[in-house]
Enzyme design. Structure first.
Site, PDB file in Angstrom:
ATOM      1  N   ILE A  26      49.451 -24.797  26.638  1.00 39.66           N
ATOM      2  CA  ILE A  26      48.679 -25.554  27.633  1.00 39.66           C
ATOM      3  C   ILE A  26      48.561 -27.010  27.204  1.00 39.66           C
ATOM      4  O   ILE A  26      48.726 -27.939  28.013  1.00 39.66           O
ATOM      5  CB  ILE A  26      47.279 -24.911  27.831  1.00 39.66           C
ATOM      6  CG1 ILE A  26      47.421 -23.471  28.336  1.00 39.66           C
ATOM      7  CG2 ILE A  26      46.441 -25.743  28.815  1.00 39.66           C
ATOM      8  CD1 ILE A  26      46.126 -22.678  28.390  1.00 39.66           C
TER       9      ILE A  26
ATOM     10  N   TYR B 223      38.326 -12.076  19.589  1.00 36.70           N
ATOM     11  CA  TYR B 223      38.692 -13.322  20.275  1.00 36.70           C
ATOM     12  C   TYR B 223      37.630 -13.683  21.322  1.00 36.70           C
ATOM     13  O   TYR B 223      37.130 -14.819  21.366  1.00 36.70           O
ATOM     14  CB  TYR B 223      40.067 -13.165  20.933  1.00 36.70           C
ATOM     15  CG  TYR B 223      40.437 -14.288  21.872  1.00 36.70           C
ATOM     16  CD1 TYR B 223      40.787 -15.552  21.381  1.00 36.70           C
ATOM     17  CD2 TYR B 223      40.440 -14.097  23.258  1.00 36.70           C
ATOM     18  CE1 TYR B 223      41.122 -16.595  22.248  1.00 36.70           C
ATOM     19  CE2 TYR B 223      40.777 -15.122  24.127  1.00 36.70           C
ATOM     20  CZ  TYR B 223      41.114 -16.369  23.618  1.00 36.70           C
ATOM     21  OH  TYR B 223      41.455 -17.392  24.481  1.00 36.70           O
TER      22      TYR B 223
HETATM   23  N1  LIG Z   1      47.164 -19.097  27.562  1.00 41.98           N
HETATM   24  C1  LIG Z   1      46.185 -18.425  28.148  1.00 41.98           C
HETATM   25  O1  LIG Z   1      46.413 -17.519  28.959  1.00 41.98           O
HETATM   26  C2  LIG Z   1      44.749 -18.750  27.832  1.00 41.98           C
HETATM   27  C3  LIG Z   1      43.745 -18.059  28.552  1.00 41.98           C
HETATM   28  C4  LIG Z   1      42.423 -18.347  28.277  1.00 41.98           C
HETATM   29  C5  LIG Z   1      42.096 -19.308  27.344  1.00 41.98           C
HETATM   30  N2  LIG Z   1      43.083 -19.952  26.659  1.00 41.98           N
HETATM   31  C6  LIG Z   1      42.686 -20.953  25.669  1.00 41.98           C
HETATM   32  O2  LIG Z   1      43.381 -22.164  25.941  1.00 41.98           O
HETATM   33  C7  LIG Z   1      43.639 -22.830  24.713  1.00 41.98           C
HETATM   34  C8  LIG Z   1      45.130 -23.131  24.590  1.00 41.98           C
HETATM   35  O3  LIG Z   1      45.838 -21.886  24.637  1.00 41.98           O
HETATM   36  P1  LIG Z   1      47.425 -21.797  24.565  1.00 41.98           P
HETATM   37  O4  LIG Z   1      47.814 -20.602  25.344  1.00 41.98           O
HETATM   38  O5  LIG Z   1      48.020 -23.108  24.860  1.00 41.98           O
HETATM   39  O6  LIG Z   1      47.603 -21.431  23.020  1.00 41.98           O
HETATM   40  P2  LIG Z   1      48.610 -22.028  21.932  1.00 41.98           P
HETATM   41  O7  LIG Z   1      48.490 -21.120  20.734  1.00 41.98           O
HETATM   42  O8  LIG Z   1      49.948 -22.232  22.524  1.00 41.98           O
HETATM   43  O9  LIG Z   1      47.989 -23.444  21.595  1.00 41.98           O
HETATM   44  C9  LIG Z   1      46.945 -23.623  20.670  1.00 41.98           C
HETATM   45  C10 LIG Z   1      47.339 -24.771  19.758  1.00 41.98           C
HETATM   46  O10 LIG Z   1      46.251 -24.988  18.845  1.00 41.98           O
HETATM   47  C11 LIG Z   1      46.797 -25.234  17.559  1.00 41.98           C
HETATM   48  N3  LIG Z   1      45.809 -24.829  16.558  1.00 41.98           N
HETATM   49  C12 LIG Z   1      45.371 -23.569  16.310  1.00 41.98           C
HETATM   50  N4  LIG Z   1      44.523 -23.571  15.275  1.00 41.98           N
HETATM   51  C13 LIG Z   1      44.394 -24.872  14.878  1.00 41.98           C
HETATM   52  C14 LIG Z   1      43.656 -25.512  13.859  1.00 41.98           C
HETATM   53  N5  LIG Z   1      42.876 -24.812  13.008  1.00 41.98           N
HETATM   54  N6  LIG Z   1      43.759 -26.857  13.720  1.00 41.98           N
HETATM   55  C15 LIG Z   1      44.556 -27.571  14.555  1.00 41.98           C
HETATM   56  N7  LIG Z   1      45.298 -26.999  15.536  1.00 41.98           N
HETATM   57  C16 LIG Z   1      45.220 -25.670  15.702  1.00 41.98           C
HETATM   58  C17 LIG Z   1      48.044 -24.369  17.485  1.00 41.98           C
HETATM   59  O11 LIG Z   1      48.977 -24.839  16.514  1.00 41.98           O
HETATM   60  C18 LIG Z   1      48.580 -24.467  18.911  1.00 41.98           C
HETATM   61  O12 LIG Z   1      49.537 -25.490  19.030  1.00 41.98           O
HETATM   62  C19 LIG Z   1      43.094 -21.942  23.606  1.00 41.98           C
HETATM   63  O13 LIG Z   1      41.791 -22.371  23.293  1.00 41.98           O
HETATM   64  C20 LIG Z   1      43.055 -20.584  24.251  1.00 41.98           C
HETATM   65  O14 LIG Z   1      42.094 -19.754  23.648  1.00 41.98           O
HETATM   66  C21 LIG Z   1      44.395 -19.707  26.882  1.00 41.98           C
END
Ligand SMILES: NC(=O)c1ccc[n+]([C@@H]2O[C@H](COP(=O)([O-])OP(=O)(O)OC[C@H]3O[C@@H](n4cnc5c(N)ncnc54)[C@H](O)[C@@H]3O)[C@@H](O)[C@H]2O)c1
Length: 320
Positions: A16, A156
């Site tokens: 995202i 989570y």
């Molecule tokens: N994809 C979905 O369906 C979905 C649904 C609900 C909520 N979310 C939330 O949206 C957000 C983005 O999700 P996504 O699907 O893009 O996930 P993703 O794992 O692709 O992206 C998360 C990013 O955060 C970085 N990250 C993780 N831990 C870190 C840390 N300690 N320090 C610095 N960077 C860190 C990771 O390297 C990654 O690039 C998250 O908070 C997730 O919980 C996603």
């Protein structure tokens, strides 16, 4: 449209975050990205995500862990963000069962670090990525922001709920956005759209947990990005807002849609329902319509077609 503003996006290298950062840069914002490129899935995928905007003159990247407070503070001191969009997290419901402490550290303590610095550096607006998973096993549909929440069914979901509480207690201007199953090009390789497409195209079996009746409110990435930008353009004192498609689709129908679009039959291996899986997600999006003027515009067939086109395109060369 508030152009030229300084926005800090955490998790900009992720699924995202990379779509959002590209859009913000296209719109003229100055973006600072913070990401630790961890190996939850291949960091090569994250590098490929960032390649689309990494050289943009209004973009600066900090490769750091949000748990590293001194480094994070240096990033704040230099970039002086006016707006924070906090996406960095350990994502994924099922893997959180295996490592709940790590999920707590990053998703709760990491959010606390960002909120504390946001306060110290007088950030004007904080947008937090929460999740539909916090609705748990709720049967009342659609899920509304005012619903009384039951027990979270995964570590989570617990961490997202705890982080929401930190946001509320921070007294900062916070908009909490609860995303519902996001999919689209560059989608996470641990999620069903990617795993199923990958296996079906390769003639490999797919694991289907349960009888296929569980439903998810799959929401296309561009709609999520437009929802985040709508929130950015309408700062609010404190609100929780669902961003979902309002069109739940059963797992059976979801697999059938991929079969139709790829022209290949899935080899399904059925397993019992996973304990961390909820039976249904279904967003009530009336609040997003009212407060943000937002509504999704991408139906599943259109979104999945774009996802599969990306998956089979020569541009997508990175494999996990
Ligand atoms: N994809 C979905 O369906 C979905 C649904 C609900 C909520 N979310 C939330 O949206 C957000 C983005 O999700 P996504 O699907 O893009 O996930 P993703 O794992 O692709 O992206 C998360 C990013 O955060 C970085 N990250 C993780 N831990 C870190 C840390 N300690 N320090 C610095 N960077 C860190 C990771 O390297 C990654 O690039 C998250 O908070 C997730 O919980 C996603």
């Amino acid at each position: 449209m508030s152009k030229n503003k300084r926005v800090l996006v955490t998790g900009h290298a992720g699924f995202i975050g990379s779509h959002l950062t590209k859009k913000l840069l296209d719109l003229g914002f100055n973006v600072t990205g913070v990401d630790n490129y961890n190996d939850f899935y291949s960091p090569e995928i994250k590098k490929a995500n960032v390649a689309a905007f990494g050289n943009h003159s209004n973009f600066k990247e900090y490769k750091l862990d949000i748990l590293d407070l001194p480094k994070l503070e240096r990033c704040f001191a230099v970039s002086k963000p006016e707006i924070i969009i906090h996406l960095a997290a350990r994502a994924g419901v099922r893997p959180s069962l295996k490592n709940p402490q790590l999920y707590h550290d990053v998703n709760v303590n990491g959010t606390k670090n960002l909120l504390d610095l946001a306060k110290k550096y007088q950030v004007k607006q904080f947008i937090f990525a929460s999740s539909s998973s916090i609705y748990g096993n709720q049967t009342k549909v659609p899920f509304s922001e005012t619903d009384k929440l039951g027990q979270p069914v995964s570590p989570y979901a617990q961490t997202k709920l705890a982080a929401e509480k930190l946001c509320r207690d921070s007294e900062l201007p916070v908009t909490i956005l609860r995303f519902f199953t996001v999919y689209g090009p560059a989608g996470r390789p641990d999620m069903a759209p990617y795993l199923f497409t990958q296996a079906i195209l390769a003639g490999q079996p797919i694991i289907r947990y349960g009888d296929g009746s569980t439903k998810r409110d799959y929401t296309y990435i561009d709609d999520i990005v437009s929802g985040i930008i709508a929130a950015l353009n309408r700062p609010l004192a404190y609100e929780i807002i669902n961003l979902g498609n309002n069109q739940p689709v059963s797992l059976k129908d979801f697999i059938a849609a991929i079969e139709t679009l790829t022209g290949k039959k899935a080899k399904i291996v059925a397993k019992p329902r996973h304990p961390a899986d909820v039976p249904l997600t279904y967003a009530d999006i009336s609040k997003a319509k009212k407060l943000l003027g937002w509504q999704p515009t991408t139906d599943l067939k259109t979104g999945l077609t774009k996802f599969i086109d990306w998956y089979v395109s020569p541009a997508f060369k990175v494999c996990p």
